[in-house]
Design a protein around this motif. Structure first.
Motif, PDB file in Angstrom:
ATOM      1  N   ALA A 238       0.824  -1.211   0.000  1.00 49.39           N
ATOM      2  CA  ALA A 238       0.000   0.000   0.000  1.00 49.39           C
ATOM      3  C   ALA A 238       0.855   1.257   0.000  1.00 49.39           C
ATOM      4  N   THR A 239       1.915   1.274   0.795  1.00 50.44           N
ATOM      5  CA  THR A 239       2.779   2.462   0.836  1.00 50.44           C
ATOM      6  C   THR A 239       3.439   2.708  -0.516  1.00 50.44           C
ATOM      7  N   LEU A 240       3.839   1.635  -1.192  1.00 54.36           N
ATOM      8  CA  LEU A 240       4.454   1.782  -2.517  1.00 54.36           C
ATOM      9  C   LEU A 240       3.460   2.360  -3.521  1.00 54.36           C
ATOM     10  N   LEU A 241       2.225   1.872  -3.478  1.00 54.56           N
ATOM     11  CA  LEU A 241       1.209   2.363  -4.407  1.00 54.56           C
ATOM     12  C   LEU A 241       0.835   3.811  -4.100  1.00 54.56           C
ATOM     13  N   THR A 260     -12.690  -3.726   2.469  1.00 56.85           N
ATOM     14  CA  THR A 260     -13.284  -2.395   2.330  1.00 56.85           C
ATOM     15  C   THR A 260     -12.208  -1.334   2.485  1.00 56.85           C
ATOM     16  N   SER A 261     -12.461  -0.160   1.923  1.00 62.26           N
ATOM     17  CA  SER A 261     -11.494   0.929   2.045  1.00 62.26           C
ATOM     18  C   SER A 261     -11.440   1.440   3.485  1.00 62.26           C
ATOM     19  N   SER A 262     -12.562   1.368   4.212  1.00 65.34           N
ATOM     20  CA  SER A 262     -12.578   1.829   5.606  1.00 65.34           C
ATOM     21  C   SER A 262     -11.691   0.956   6.485  1.00 65.34           C
ATOM     22  N   GLN A 267      -6.516   0.161   9.388  1.00 63.84           N
ATOM     23  CA  GLN A 267      -5.283  -0.592   9.620  1.00 63.84           C
ATOM     24  C   GLN A 267      -4.043   0.239   9.284  1.00 63.84           C
ATOM     25  N   PHE A 268      -4.143   1.045   8.251  1.00 60.44           N
ATOM     26  CA  PHE A 268      -3.015   1.895   7.856  1.00 60.44           C
ATOM     27  C   PHE A 268      -2.726   2.931   8.943  1.00 60.44           C
ATOM     28  N   LYS A 269      -3.774   3.569   9.448  1.00 64.82           N
ATOM     29  CA  LYS A 269      -3.606   4.584  10.492  1.00 64.82           C
ATOM     30  C   LYS A 269      -3.064   3.970  11.774  1.00 64.82           C
TER      31      LYS A 269
END
Length: 285
Positions: A238-241, A260-262, A267-269
Protein backbone atom coordinates in the motif's frame (compact mmCIF):
# COMPACT_ATOMS: atom_id res chain seq x y z
CA UNK A 1 -11.71 -13.91 -15.56
CA UNK A 2 -9.09 -14.70 -12.89
CA UNK A 3 -8.08 -18.31 -12.32
CA UNK A 4 -5.71 -19.57 -9.62
CA UNK A 5 -4.28 -22.69 -11.24
CA UNK A 6 -4.07 -25.59 -10.86
CA UNK A 7 -6.11 -24.93 -7.69
CA UNK A 8 -9.23 -24.07 -9.69
CA UNK A 9 -9.20 -27.42 -11.47
CA UNK A 10 -8.58 -29.35 -8.25
CA UNK A 11 -11.42 -27.67 -6.36
CA UNK A 12 -13.84 -28.21 -9.23
CA UNK A 13 -12.77 -31.84 -9.80
CA UNK A 14 -12.02 -31.12 -13.44
CA UNK A 15 -12.62 -34.35 -15.37
CA UNK A 16 -9.54 -33.98 -17.59
CA UNK A 17 -7.08 -33.42 -14.73
CA UNK A 18 -4.66 -36.33 -14.33
CA UNK A 19 -2.36 -36.82 -11.32
CA UNK A 20 1.13 -38.02 -12.24
CA UNK A 21 2.85 -38.40 -8.85
CA UNK A 22 3.48 -34.79 -7.77
CA UNK A 23 2.58 -33.50 -11.24
CA UNK A 24 -0.82 -32.47 -12.57
CA UNK A 25 -1.78 -32.60 -16.22
CA UNK A 26 -4.77 -30.86 -17.71
CA UNK A 27 -5.34 -32.49 -21.06
CA UNK A 28 -7.74 -32.00 -23.96
CA UNK A 29 -8.51 -28.34 -23.20
CA UNK A 30 -10.93 -27.48 -25.98
CA UNK A 31 -12.47 -24.01 -26.38
CA UNK A 32 -15.26 -22.70 -28.58
CA UNK A 33 -14.40 -19.01 -28.42
CA UNK A 34 -11.49 -16.63 -28.01
CA UNK A 35 -10.73 -15.64 -24.41
CA UNK A 36 -8.47 -13.53 -22.20
CA UNK A 37 -7.43 -15.16 -18.94
CA UNK A 38 -5.72 -13.85 -15.81
CA UNK A 39 -3.85 -17.00 -14.73
CA UNK A 40 -2.29 -17.08 -11.26
CA UNK A 41 0.12 -20.01 -11.55
CA UNK A 42 0.93 -21.52 -8.14
CA UNK A 43 3.08 -24.15 -9.89
CA UNK A 44 5.36 -24.07 -12.93
CA UNK A 45 3.78 -25.20 -16.18
CA UNK A 46 4.46 -26.75 -19.54
CA UNK A 47 1.89 -25.63 -22.12
CA UNK A 48 1.56 -27.78 -25.22
CA UNK A 49 -0.49 -26.03 -27.89
CA UNK A 50 -2.05 -28.45 -30.36
CA UNK A 51 -4.47 -26.18 -32.25
CA UNK A 52 -5.04 -22.42 -32.15
CA UNK A 53 -2.69 -19.84 -30.67
CA UNK A 54 -1.93 -18.20 -27.34
CA UNK A 55 -0.41 -14.83 -26.47
CA UNK A 56 1.28 -14.44 -23.09
CA UNK A 57 1.32 -10.81 -22.00
CA UNK A 58 4.22 -9.76 -19.77
CA UNK A 59 5.35 -6.35 -18.54
CA UNK A 60 7.98 -6.07 -21.27
CA UNK A 61 6.60 -7.94 -24.27
CA UNK A 62 3.96 -10.24 -25.71
CA UNK A 63 4.98 -13.81 -26.52
CA UNK A 64 2.95 -15.66 -29.15
CA UNK A 65 2.66 -19.45 -28.95
CA UNK A 66 1.50 -21.16 -32.11
CA UNK A 67 0.17 -24.66 -32.73
CA UNK A 68 2.80 -27.39 -32.33
CA UNK A 69 4.84 -25.29 -29.90
CA UNK A 70 5.57 -25.85 -26.22
CA UNK A 71 5.88 -23.03 -23.72
CA UNK A 72 7.39 -23.41 -20.24
CA UNK A 73 6.37 -20.88 -17.57
CA UNK A 74 7.79 -20.42 -14.09
CA UNK A 75 5.34 -19.94 -11.24
CA UNK A 76 3.94 -16.42 -11.60
CA UNK A 77 0.88 -14.41 -12.66
CA UNK A 78 0.19 -14.14 -16.38
CA UNK A 79 -2.36 -12.58 -18.70
CA UNK A 80 -3.10 -14.86 -21.63
CA UNK A 81 -5.10 -14.41 -24.82
CA UNK A 82 -6.24 -17.71 -26.30
CA UNK A 83 -7.37 -17.71 -29.92
CA UNK A 84 -9.00 -20.33 -32.11
CA UNK A 85 -8.03 -21.26 -35.65
CA UNK A 86 -10.04 -20.07 -38.66
CA UNK A 87 -11.89 -23.37 -38.39
CA UNK A 88 -12.90 -22.40 -34.81
CA UNK A 89 -10.64 -24.89 -33.07
CA UNK A 90 -8.44 -24.54 -29.99
CA UNK A 91 -6.82 -27.42 -28.15
CA UNK A 92 -3.99 -27.65 -25.65
CA UNK A 93 -2.51 -29.61 -22.76
CA UNK A 94 -0.96 -28.10 -19.63
CA UNK A 95 1.35 -29.91 -17.25
CA UNK A 96 1.88 -28.37 -13.79
CA UNK A 97 5.09 -29.27 -11.98
CA UNK A 98 6.91 -28.13 -8.85
CA UNK A 99 10.46 -27.58 -7.66
CA UNK A 100 10.69 -31.19 -6.48
CA UNK A 101 10.17 -32.50 -10.01
CA UNK A 102 12.92 -30.18 -11.30
CA UNK A 103 15.36 -31.36 -8.61
CA UNK A 104 14.57 -35.03 -9.28
CA UNK A 105 14.90 -34.56 -13.06
CA UNK A 106 18.31 -32.89 -12.73
CA UNK A 107 19.54 -35.58 -10.36
CA UNK A 108 18.16 -38.52 -12.37
CA UNK A 109 19.81 -37.41 -15.62
CA UNK A 110 22.97 -36.01 -13.99
CA UNK A 111 22.49 -32.56 -15.52
CA UNK A 112 25.13 -29.98 -14.63
CA UNK A 113 23.33 -26.68 -14.94
CA UNK A 114 25.20 -23.93 -16.74
CA UNK A 115 22.82 -20.98 -16.70
CA UNK A 116 23.56 -18.02 -18.92
CA UNK A 117 20.83 -15.73 -17.62
CA UNK A 118 17.45 -15.82 -15.88
CA UNK A 119 14.68 -17.17 -18.09
CA UNK A 120 11.10 -17.31 -16.81
CA UNK A 121 9.47 -18.19 -20.13
CA UNK A 122 10.82 -20.70 -22.65
CA UNK A 123 9.11 -21.70 -25.89
CA UNK A 124 10.15 -24.24 -28.46
CA UNK A 125 8.51 -25.60 -31.65
CA UNK A 126 8.33 -29.36 -32.05
CA UNK A 127 6.45 -29.90 -35.34
CA UNK A 128 9.63 -30.02 -37.46
CA UNK A 129 11.24 -32.73 -35.35
CA UNK A 130 9.55 -36.08 -35.94
CA UNK A 131 10.93 -37.70 -32.78
CA UNK A 132 9.77 -34.81 -30.62
CA UNK A 133 6.37 -34.82 -32.36
CA UNK A 134 6.03 -38.56 -31.80
CA UNK A 135 6.76 -38.13 -28.09
CA UNK A 136 4.11 -35.41 -27.68
CA UNK A 137 1.57 -37.46 -29.65
CA UNK A 138 2.22 -40.54 -27.53
CA UNK A 139 1.97 -38.50 -24.34
CA UNK A 140 -1.48 -37.30 -25.43
CA UNK A 141 -2.55 -40.87 -26.25
CA UNK A 142 -1.21 -42.15 -22.91
CA UNK A 143 -3.32 -39.54 -21.11
CA UNK A 144 -6.45 -40.37 -23.10
CA UNK A 145 -6.08 -44.08 -22.34
CA UNK A 146 -5.16 -43.46 -18.67
CA UNK A 147 -1.94 -45.45 -18.78
CA UNK A 148 -0.02 -46.06 -15.52
CA UNK A 149 1.65 -43.13 -13.75
CA UNK A 150 5.14 -44.54 -14.33
CA UNK A 151 4.72 -44.44 -18.12
CA UNK A 152 3.17 -40.97 -18.07
CA UNK A 153 6.02 -39.57 -16.00
CA UNK A 154 8.60 -41.09 -18.34
CA UNK A 155 6.89 -39.35 -21.27
CA UNK A 156 7.03 -36.02 -19.39
CA UNK A 157 10.74 -36.53 -18.75
CA UNK A 158 11.23 -37.47 -22.40
CA UNK A 159 9.70 -34.14 -23.47
CA UNK A 160 12.09 -32.30 -21.16
CA UNK A 161 15.00 -34.31 -22.59
CA UNK A 162 14.02 -33.33 -26.15
CA UNK A 163 14.09 -29.67 -25.07
CA UNK A 164 17.46 -30.25 -23.41
CA UNK A 165 18.81 -31.67 -26.66
CA UNK A 166 17.43 -28.90 -28.88
CA UNK A 167 17.80 -25.87 -26.57
CA UNK A 168 20.27 -26.80 -23.83
CA UNK A 169 21.30 -23.26 -22.84
CA UNK A 170 17.70 -22.07 -22.62
CA UNK A 171 16.54 -25.04 -20.55
CA UNK A 172 19.53 -24.68 -18.23
CA UNK A 173 18.60 -21.04 -17.68
CA UNK A 174 14.92 -21.88 -17.14
CA UNK A 175 15.66 -24.62 -14.58
CA UNK A 176 18.24 -22.46 -12.83
CA UNK A 177 15.71 -19.64 -12.54
CA UNK A 178 13.39 -22.03 -10.74
CA UNK A 179 16.03 -23.39 -8.37
CA UNK A 180 17.35 -19.92 -7.52
CA UNK A 181 13.93 -19.11 -6.04
CA UNK A 182 13.12 -22.48 -4.47
CA UNK A 183 13.72 -21.50 -0.85
CA UNK A 184 11.53 -18.39 -1.10
CA UNK A 185 8.92 -19.94 -3.45
CA UNK A 186 6.02 -19.89 -0.97
CA UNK A 187 6.64 -16.28 0.01
CA UNK A 188 6.73 -15.31 -3.66
CA UNK A 189 3.40 -17.05 -4.34
CA UNK A 190 1.75 -15.30 -1.41
CA UNK A 191 3.12 -11.86 -2.31
CA UNK A 192 1.94 -12.29 -5.91
CA UNK A 193 -1.60 -13.00 -4.76
CA UNK A 194 -2.10 -10.63 -1.82
CA UNK A 195 -5.22 -9.18 -3.43
CA UNK A 196 -7.12 -12.50 -3.26
CA UNK A 197 -5.98 -13.66 0.20
CA UNK A 198 -8.56 -13.21 2.95
CA UNK A 199 -7.40 -15.64 5.61
CA UNK A 200 -4.97 -18.43 6.53
CA UNK A 201 -7.08 -20.96 4.63
CA UNK A 202 -6.54 -19.00 1.41
CA UNK A 203 -2.79 -18.96 2.08
CA UNK A 204 -2.80 -22.74 2.51
CA UNK A 205 -4.83 -23.26 -0.67
CA UNK A 206 -2.47 -21.13 -2.75
CA UNK A 207 0.69 -22.82 -1.45
CA UNK A 208 -0.63 -26.40 -1.17
CA UNK A 209 0.49 -26.50 2.49
CA UNK A 210 -1.34 -27.43 5.66
CA UNK A 211 -1.78 -24.70 8.28
CA UNK A 212 0.97 -26.27 10.42
CA UNK A 213 3.36 -26.50 7.46
CA UNK A 214 2.61 -22.89 6.55
CA UNK A 215 3.27 -21.67 10.10
CA UNK A 216 6.57 -23.53 10.29
CA UNK A 217 7.65 -22.21 6.89
CA UNK A 218 6.77 -18.56 7.65
CA UNK A 219 8.48 -18.81 11.04
CA UNK A 220 11.66 -20.19 9.45
CA UNK A 221 11.78 -17.77 6.51
CA UNK A 222 10.34 -14.59 8.00
CA UNK A 223 10.52 -15.15 11.79
CA UNK A 224 6.86 -14.29 12.30
CA UNK A 225 3.35 -15.73 11.95
CA UNK A 226 1.41 -16.04 8.68
CA UNK A 227 -1.13 -13.42 9.77
CA UNK A 228 1.46 -10.86 10.82
CA UNK A 229 3.49 -11.52 7.67
CA UNK A 230 0.55 -11.00 5.30
CA UNK A 231 -0.61 -7.91 7.21
CA UNK A 232 2.87 -6.39 6.92
CA UNK A 233 3.12 -7.19 3.20
CA UNK A 234 -0.28 -5.63 2.53
CA UNK A 235 0.74 -2.39 4.19
CA UNK A 236 4.14 -2.36 2.47
CA UNK A 237 2.47 -2.75 -0.90
CA UNK A 238 0.00 0.00 0.00
CA UNK A 239 2.78 2.46 0.84
CA UNK A 240 4.45 1.78 -2.52
CA UNK A 241 1.21 2.36 -4.41
CA UNK A 242 0.49 5.53 -2.45
CA UNK A 243 3.96 6.85 -3.27
CA UNK A 244 4.27 5.79 -6.87
CA UNK A 245 0.80 5.51 -8.41
CA UNK A 246 -2.25 7.68 -9.01
CA UNK A 247 -4.70 4.97 -7.96
CA UNK A 248 -7.37 6.11 -5.54
CA UNK A 249 -7.70 4.78 -1.98
CA UNK A 250 -10.44 2.29 -2.89
CA UNK A 251 -8.38 0.84 -5.75
CA UNK A 252 -5.31 0.50 -3.52
CA UNK A 253 -7.35 -1.14 -0.77
CA UNK A 254 -8.67 -3.73 -3.24
CA UNK A 255 -5.25 -4.38 -4.78
CA UNK A 256 -3.76 -4.96 -1.32
CA UNK A 257 -6.44 -7.43 -0.29
CA UNK A 258 -8.63 -5.32 1.99
CA UNK A 259 -12.35 -6.06 1.87
CA UNK A 260 -13.28 -2.40 2.33
CA UNK A 261 -11.49 0.93 2.04
CA UNK A 262 -12.58 1.83 5.61
CA UNK A 263 -10.83 -1.27 6.96
CA UNK A 264 -7.73 -0.39 4.96
CA UNK A 265 -7.71 3.18 6.31
CA UNK A 266 -8.17 1.91 9.87
CA UNK A 267 -5.28 -0.59 9.62
CA UNK A 268 -3.02 1.90 7.86
CA UNK A 269 -3.61 4.58 10.49
CA UNK A 270 -3.00 2.05 13.26
CA UNK A 271 0.40 1.16 11.77
CA UNK A 272 1.63 4.56 10.55
CA UNK A 273 -0.30 7.01 12.80
CA UNK A 274 -1.68 8.79 9.74
CA UNK A 275 -4.29 8.12 7.08
CA UNK A 276 -3.37 6.89 3.60
CA UNK A 277 -4.34 10.32 2.23
CA UNK A 278 -2.03 12.11 4.68
CA UNK A 279 0.78 9.65 3.83
CA UNK A 280 0.34 10.27 0.11
CA UNK A 281 0.37 14.06 0.51
CA UNK A 282 3.75 13.82 2.25
CA UNK A 283 5.38 11.14 0.09
CA UNK A 284 3.83 11.06 -3.40
CA UNK A 285 6.49 11.37 -6.09
Amino acid sequence: MTYVVPNYFLVNNYKNLTHIDNLLCLHSIVKGHNSIVDARNTMHSMNILIEGSKIIHTENKNITIEAKEICFLTQNNYYMSERMTKESRYKSMVLYFDDTFVLEFIKKYAIELQAIQELEILKIPYKQNRFFTATVTLFEEYLEHQLPTELLKLKVEEIFLHVLRLKPKELHSFLSTILNKTEKRVLHILESNIDIIENIKDMCTLTHLTSNQLRRYIKKQAHTTPKLWIDTKRLQKATLLLKNSDKNITEIATECGYATSSWFISQFKKEYAQTPKEFREKNHS
